[in-house]
Design a protein around this motif. Structure first.
Motif, PDB file in Angstrom:
ATOM      1  N   GLU A   1       4.774  -2.413   2.351  1.00 19.64           N
ATOM      2  CA  GLU A   1       5.832  -1.415   2.406  1.00 19.64           C
ATOM      3  C   GLU A   1       5.326  -0.176   1.694  1.00 19.64           C
ATOM      4  O   GLU A   1       4.861  -0.265   0.558  1.00 19.64           O
ATOM      5  N   GLN A   2       5.396   0.944   2.380  1.00 17.66           N
ATOM      6  CA  GLN A   2       4.878   2.201   1.857  1.00 17.66           C
ATOM      7  C   GLN A   2       6.001   3.223   1.831  1.00 17.66           C
ATOM      8  O   GLN A   2       6.801   3.294   2.763  1.00 17.66           O
ATOM      9  N   THR A   3       6.054   4.011   0.764  1.00 19.23           N
ATOM     10  CA  THR A   3       7.124   4.988   0.588  1.00 19.23           C
ATOM     11  C   THR A   3       6.534   6.337   0.228  1.00 19.23           C
ATOM     12  O   THR A   3       5.529   6.422  -0.461  1.00 19.23           O
ATOM     13  N   ASP A   4       7.191   7.386   0.694  1.00 16.03           N
ATOM     14  CA  ASP A   4       6.792   8.740   0.371  1.00 16.03           C
ATOM     15  C   ASP A   4       8.031   9.595   0.170  1.00 16.03           C
ATOM     16  O   ASP A   4       9.082   9.324   0.734  1.00 16.03           O
ATOM     17  N   SER A   5       7.886  10.622  -0.633  1.00 18.52           N
ATOM     18  CA  SER A   5       8.931  11.610  -0.848  1.00 18.52           C
ATOM     19  C   SER A   5       8.397  12.929  -0.299  1.00 18.52           C
ATOM     20  O   SER A   5       7.363  13.405  -0.744  1.00 18.52           O
ATOM     21  N   VAL A   6       9.096  13.518   0.672  1.00 17.69           N
ATOM     22  CA  VAL A   6       8.589  14.674   1.400  1.00 17.69           C
ATOM     23  C   VAL A   6       9.478  15.893   1.211  1.00 17.69           C
ATOM     24  O   VAL A   6      10.694  15.805   1.252  1.00 17.69           O
ATOM     25  N   THR A   7       8.824  17.036   1.021  1.00 20.09           N
ATOM     26  CA  THR A   7       9.500  18.328   1.031  1.00 20.09           C
ATOM     27  C   THR A   7       8.867  19.133   2.144  1.00 20.09           C
ATOM     28  O   THR A   7       7.647  19.299   2.180  1.00 20.09           O
ATOM     29  N   THR A   8       9.675  19.583   3.110  1.00 22.51           N
ATOM     30  CA  THR A   8       9.150  20.312   4.263  1.00 22.51           C
ATOM     31  C   THR A   8      10.205  21.256   4.831  1.00 22.51           C
ATOM     32  O   THR A   8      11.399  21.066   4.613  1.00 22.51           O
TER      33      THR A   8
ATOM     34  N   VAL B   1       0.861  -1.176   0.000  1.00 23.39           N
ATOM     35  CA  VAL B   1       0.000   0.000   0.000  1.00 23.39           C
ATOM     36  C   VAL B   1       0.894   1.221   0.000  1.00 23.39           C
ATOM     37  O   VAL B   1       1.641   1.444   0.935  1.00 23.39           O
ATOM     38  N   ASP B   2       0.845   2.033  -1.051  1.00 24.52           N
ATOM     39  CA  ASP B   2       1.594   3.277  -1.038  1.00 24.52           C
ATOM     40  C   ASP B   2       0.773   4.322  -0.323  1.00 24.52           C
ATOM     41  O   ASP B   2      -0.411   4.456  -0.534  1.00 24.52           O
ATOM     42  N   SER B   3       1.417   5.099   0.529  1.00 21.51           N
ATOM     43  CA  SER B   3       0.729   6.053   1.373  1.00 21.51           C
ATOM     44  C   SER B   3       1.680   7.174   1.702  1.00 21.51           C
ATOM     45  O   SER B   3       2.830   7.147   1.325  1.00 21.51           O
ATOM     46  N   ALA B   4       1.215   8.163   2.431  1.00 22.09           N
ATOM     47  CA  ALA B   4       2.062   9.291   2.780  1.00 22.09           C
ATOM     48  C   ALA B   4       2.907   8.976   3.994  1.00 22.09           C
ATOM     49  O   ALA B   4       2.449   8.382   4.935  1.00 22.09           O
ATOM     50  N   ALA B   5       4.143   9.398   3.956  1.00 22.30           N
ATOM     51  CA  ALA B   5       5.026   9.303   5.110  1.00 22.30           C
ATOM     52  C   ALA B   5       6.065  10.383   4.953  1.00 22.30           C
ATOM     53  O   ALA B   5       6.512  10.632   3.861  1.00 22.30           O
ATOM     54  N   GLY B   6       6.457  11.008   6.012  1.00 25.97           N
ATOM     55  CA  GLY B   6       7.388  12.114   5.848  1.00 25.97           C
ATOM     56  C   GLY B   6       8.482  12.109   6.870  1.00 25.97           C
ATOM     57  O   GLY B   6       8.374  11.519   7.916  1.00 25.97           O
TER      58      GLY B   6
ATOM     59  N   ALA C   1      12.649  13.953   0.489  1.00 20.81           N
ATOM     60  CA  ALA C   1      13.285  12.979   1.384  1.00 20.81           C
ATOM     61  C   ALA C   1      12.507  11.666   1.368  1.00 20.81           C
ATOM     62  O   ALA C   1      11.318  11.664   1.648  1.00 20.81           O
ATOM     63  N   PRO C   2      13.165  10.542   1.042  1.00 19.66           N
ATOM     64  CA  PRO C   2      12.463   9.255   1.042  1.00 19.66           C
ATOM     65  C   PRO C   2      12.325   8.688   2.450  1.00 19.66           C
ATOM     66  O   PRO C   2      13.273   8.667   3.225  1.00 19.66           O
ATOM     67  N   VAL C   3      11.116   8.248   2.753  1.00 23.29           N
ATOM     68  CA  VAL C   3      10.819   7.591   4.018  1.00 23.29           C
ATOM     69  C   VAL C   3      10.018   6.333   3.698  1.00 23.29           C
ATOM     70  O   VAL C   3       9.123   6.364   2.867  1.00 23.29           O
ATOM     71  N   VAL C   4      10.350   5.240   4.370  1.00 23.35           N
ATOM     72  CA  VAL C   4       9.669   3.975   4.139  1.00 23.35           C
ATOM     73  C   VAL C   4       9.000   3.530   5.435  1.00 23.35           C
ATOM     74  O   VAL C   4       9.590   3.617   6.507  1.00 23.35           O
ATOM     75  N   GLY C   5       7.766   3.095   5.318  1.00 26.91           N
ATOM     76  CA  GLY C   5       7.063   2.443   6.422  1.00 26.91           C
ATOM     77  C   GLY C   5       6.911   0.984   6.040  1.00 26.91           C
ATOM     78  O   GLY C   5       6.247   0.665   5.062  1.00 26.91           O
ATOM     79  N   ARG C   6       7.558   0.108   6.770  1.00 27.00           N
ATOM     80  CA  ARG C   6       7.520  -1.325   6.466  1.00 27.00           C
ATOM     81  C   ARG C   6       6.730  -2.029   7.568  1.00 27.00           C
ATOM     82  O   ARG C   6       7.117  -2.015   8.727  1.00 27.00           O
ATOM     83  N   TRP C   7       5.595  -2.628   7.187  1.00 26.14           N
ATOM     84  CA  TRP C   7       4.749  -3.371   8.124  1.00 26.14           C
ATOM     85  C   TRP C   7       5.160  -4.832   8.113  1.00 26.14           C
ATOM     86  O   TRP C   7       5.262  -5.440   7.056  1.00 26.14           O
ATOM     87  N   THR C   8       5.388  -5.396   9.301  1.00 30.02           N
ATOM     88  CA  THR C   8       5.696  -6.818   9.409  1.00 30.02           C
ATOM     89  C   THR C   8       4.686  -7.491  10.323  1.00 30.02           C
ATOM     90  O   THR C   8       4.093  -6.856  11.193  1.00 30.02           O
ATOM     91  N   PHE C   9       4.495  -8.792  10.093  1.00 25.80           N
ATOM     92  CA  PHE C   9       3.643  -9.612  10.942  1.00 25.80           C
ATOM     93  C   PHE C   9       4.527 -10.227  12.023  1.00 25.80           C
ATOM     94  O   PHE C   9       5.757 -10.189  11.933  1.00 25.80           O
ATOM     95  N   GLN C  10       3.943 -10.846  13.032  1.00 28.26           N
ATOM     96  CA  GLN C  10       4.675 -11.381  14.185  1.00 28.26           C
ATOM     97  C   GLN C  10       5.753 -12.390  13.826  1.00 28.26           C
ATOM     98  O   GLN C  10       6.722 -12.563  14.572  1.00 28.26           O
ATOM     99  N   ASP C  11       5.627 -13.061  12.680  1.00 30.93           N
ATOM    100  CA  ASP C  11       6.651 -14.024  12.269  1.00 30.93           C
ATOM    101  C   ASP C  11       7.794 -13.368  11.491  1.00 30.93           C
ATOM    102  O   ASP C  11       8.689 -14.048  11.004  1.00 30.93           O
ATOM    103  N   GLY C  12       7.767 -12.029  11.366  1.00 27.32           N
ATOM    104  CA  GLY C  12       8.818 -11.301  10.665  1.00 27.32           C
ATOM    105  C   GLY C  12       8.558 -11.085   9.191  1.00 27.32           C
ATOM    106  O   GLY C  12       9.329 -10.403   8.516  1.00 27.32           O
ATOM    107  N   THR C  13       7.469 -11.650   8.665  1.00 29.71           N
ATOM    108  CA  THR C  13       7.130 -11.501   7.256  1.00 29.71           C
ATOM    109  C   THR C  13       6.713 -10.061   6.964  1.00 29.71           C
ATOM    110  O   THR C  13       5.873  -9.497   7.666  1.00 29.71           O
ATOM    111  N   THR C  14       7.302  -9.467   5.927  1.00 27.21           N
ATOM    112  CA  THR C  14       6.892  -8.131   5.496  1.00 27.21           C
ATOM    113  C   THR C  14       5.577  -8.264   4.754  1.00 27.21           C
ATOM    114  O   THR C  14       5.470  -9.023   3.787  1.00 27.21           O
ATOM    115  N   ILE C  15       4.541  -7.553   5.219  1.00 25.41           N
ATOM    116  CA  ILE C  15       3.226  -7.653   4.589  1.00 25.41           C
ATOM    117  C   ILE C  15       2.862  -6.415   3.780  1.00 25.41           C
ATOM    118  O   ILE C  15       1.968  -6.467   2.948  1.00 25.41           O
TER     119      ILE C  15
END
Length: 153
Positions: free
Chosen positions: A106-113, A32-37, A90-104
């Motif tokens: 990954e969302q990335t955003d490019s921010v100017t602030t 899921v791509d979403s906003a992150a800064g 600026a690239p920022v990544v939000g990586r969601w993992t499940f309890q077994d460590g599996t990446t479910i």
């Protein structure tokens, strides 16, 4: 001023029943791509992370309106990332993992602030998230700066 690219996509799910989304099993990735800064520290020119909160809802300013670490399977889990400083694309990544460590997801955003910024990541599954622990890992320039857990009961 803050400029970010947001390309939301519906999460394909976390269980094998949604294999038709073209994701891996046990659990499949739900990209899921979403906003992150993130912002750069004016003094050092490096990106500066402040905090991450999780909850069920976001305000219009991308802050969590009801902070919690406990969720129902039908909830959307939101993460709000607070940053401060100055950054251009600026690239920022939000990586969601499940309890077994599996990446479910990954969302990335490019921010100017130039100042404080609040950015959002989320995971959801139309049929409900499987019970267990989920972790949002916030990465800046490829390095993890923070991780926060959420539990689906």
């Amino acid at each position: 001023m803050r400029v970010s690219r947001v390309i939301p996509a519906m999460a394909c799910g976390i269980v094998a029943s949604l294999a038709a989304c073209g994701k891996n099993e046990s659990p499949p990735r739900a990209s899921v791509d979403s906003a992150a800064g993130i912002a750069a520290s004016p003094a050092h020119g490096a990106l500066s992370f402040v905090a991450v909160d999780v909850g069920r809802h976001l305000n219009d300013d991308r802050k969590i309106s009801d902070k919690t670490d406990d969720f129902a399977p039908t909830d959307t889990i939101f993460a709000s990332v607070h940053t401060s400083g100055r950054a251009t694309n600026a690239p920022v990544v939000g990586r969601w993992t499940f309890q077994d460590g599996t990446t479910i997801a990954e969302q990335t955003d490019s921010v100017t602030t130039n100042g404080d910024a609040y950015s959002a990541f989320f995971i959801v599954r139309p049929g409900g998230l499987p019970k267990g622990k989920y972790t949002i890992h916030v990465l800046v320039n490829g390095r993890e700066t923070q991780a926060k857990d959420a539990t689906v009961k």
